[in-house]
Design a protein around this motif. Structure first.
Motif, PDB file in Angstrom:
ATOM      1  N   GLN A 147       0.311  -1.107   0.275  1.00 50.00           N
ATOM      2  CA  GLN A 147       0.032  -0.141   0.159  1.00 50.00           C
ATOM      3  C   GLN A 147       0.756   0.932  -0.600  1.00 50.00           C
ATOM      4  OE1 GLN A 147      -2.526  -0.270   3.581  1.00 50.00           O
ATOM      5  NE2 GLN A 147      -4.203  -0.489   2.012  1.00 50.00           N
TER       6      GLN A 147
ATOM      7  N   VAL B 185       0.225   4.777   0.780  1.00 51.01           N
ATOM      8  CA  VAL B 185      -1.325   6.283   1.739  1.00 51.01           C
ATOM      9  C   VAL B 185      -0.212   7.412   1.608  1.00 51.01           C
ATOM     10  CG1 VAL B 185      -2.299   6.811   3.362  1.00 51.01           C
ATOM     11  CG2 VAL B 185      -1.683   3.967   2.479  1.00 51.01           C
TER      12      VAL B 185
ATOM     13  N   TYR C  28      -0.496  11.760  -7.186  1.00 55.09           N
ATOM     14  CA  TYR C  28      -0.765  10.193  -6.594  1.00 55.09           C
ATOM     15  C   TYR C  28       0.993  10.294  -5.990  1.00 55.09           C
ATOM     16  CZ  TYR C  28      -5.188   9.485  -8.645  1.00 55.09           C
ATOM     17  OH  TYR C  28      -6.684  10.313  -9.395  1.00 55.09           O
TER      18      TYR C  28
ATOM     19  N   GLN D 279      -3.585   6.178  -3.500  1.00 60.09           N
ATOM     20  CA  GLN D 279      -5.024   6.919  -3.732  1.00 60.09           C
ATOM     21  C   GLN D 279      -5.184   8.161  -4.789  1.00 60.09           C
ATOM     22  OE1 GLN D 279      -4.128   6.675  -0.970  1.00 60.09           O
ATOM     23  NE2 GLN D 279      -4.647   8.570   0.009  1.00 60.09           N
TER      24      GLN D 279
END
Length: 119
Positions: A3, A5, A94, A111
């Motif tokens: 991930q 973030v 991003y 995201q």
């Protein structure tokens, strides 16, 4: 699972500053190049800045002298300091990272975080 973030977006007046952060987590063995991209409404995603593992940087002409990319390899994080913001910098930003994970080499994306520059 990997991930990315992002955090730090928001609304700022022209001439203001913001600092974006992006932290990578998950089954990561190593992170190669990291970058920030942005996408404004109705436009294609564009590269803003890149940074290698050794700290070499590259910037889009539109942000040179105003934005600074940096990274903290110990924290698997990349940052974007944005100064002298202009309305045309409004976009979703991003985070991107090329990395080696448990399942192989990946091109990972965050995201996105909204940056709005407006009076």
């Amino acid at each position: 699972q990997v991930q990315l973030v992002e955090s730090g977006g928001g609304l700022v007046q022209p001439g203001g500053s913001l600092r974006l952060s992006c932290a990578a987590s998950g089954s990561i063995f190593s992170i190669y190049d990291m970058a920030w991209y942005r996408q404004a409404p109705g436009k294609e995603r564009e590269l803003v800045a890149t940074i290698t593992t050794r700290g070499s940087t590259n910037y889009a002409n539109s942000v040179k002298g105003r934005f600074t990319i940096s990274r903290d390899n110990a924290k698997s994080a990349v940052f974007l300091q944005m100064n002298g913001l202009r309305p045309e910098d409004t976009a979703v930003y991003y985070c991107n990272a090329h990395l080696k994970s448990l399942i192989g080499d990946l091109n990972a994306w965050g995201q996105g975080t909204q940056v709005t520059v407006s009076a």
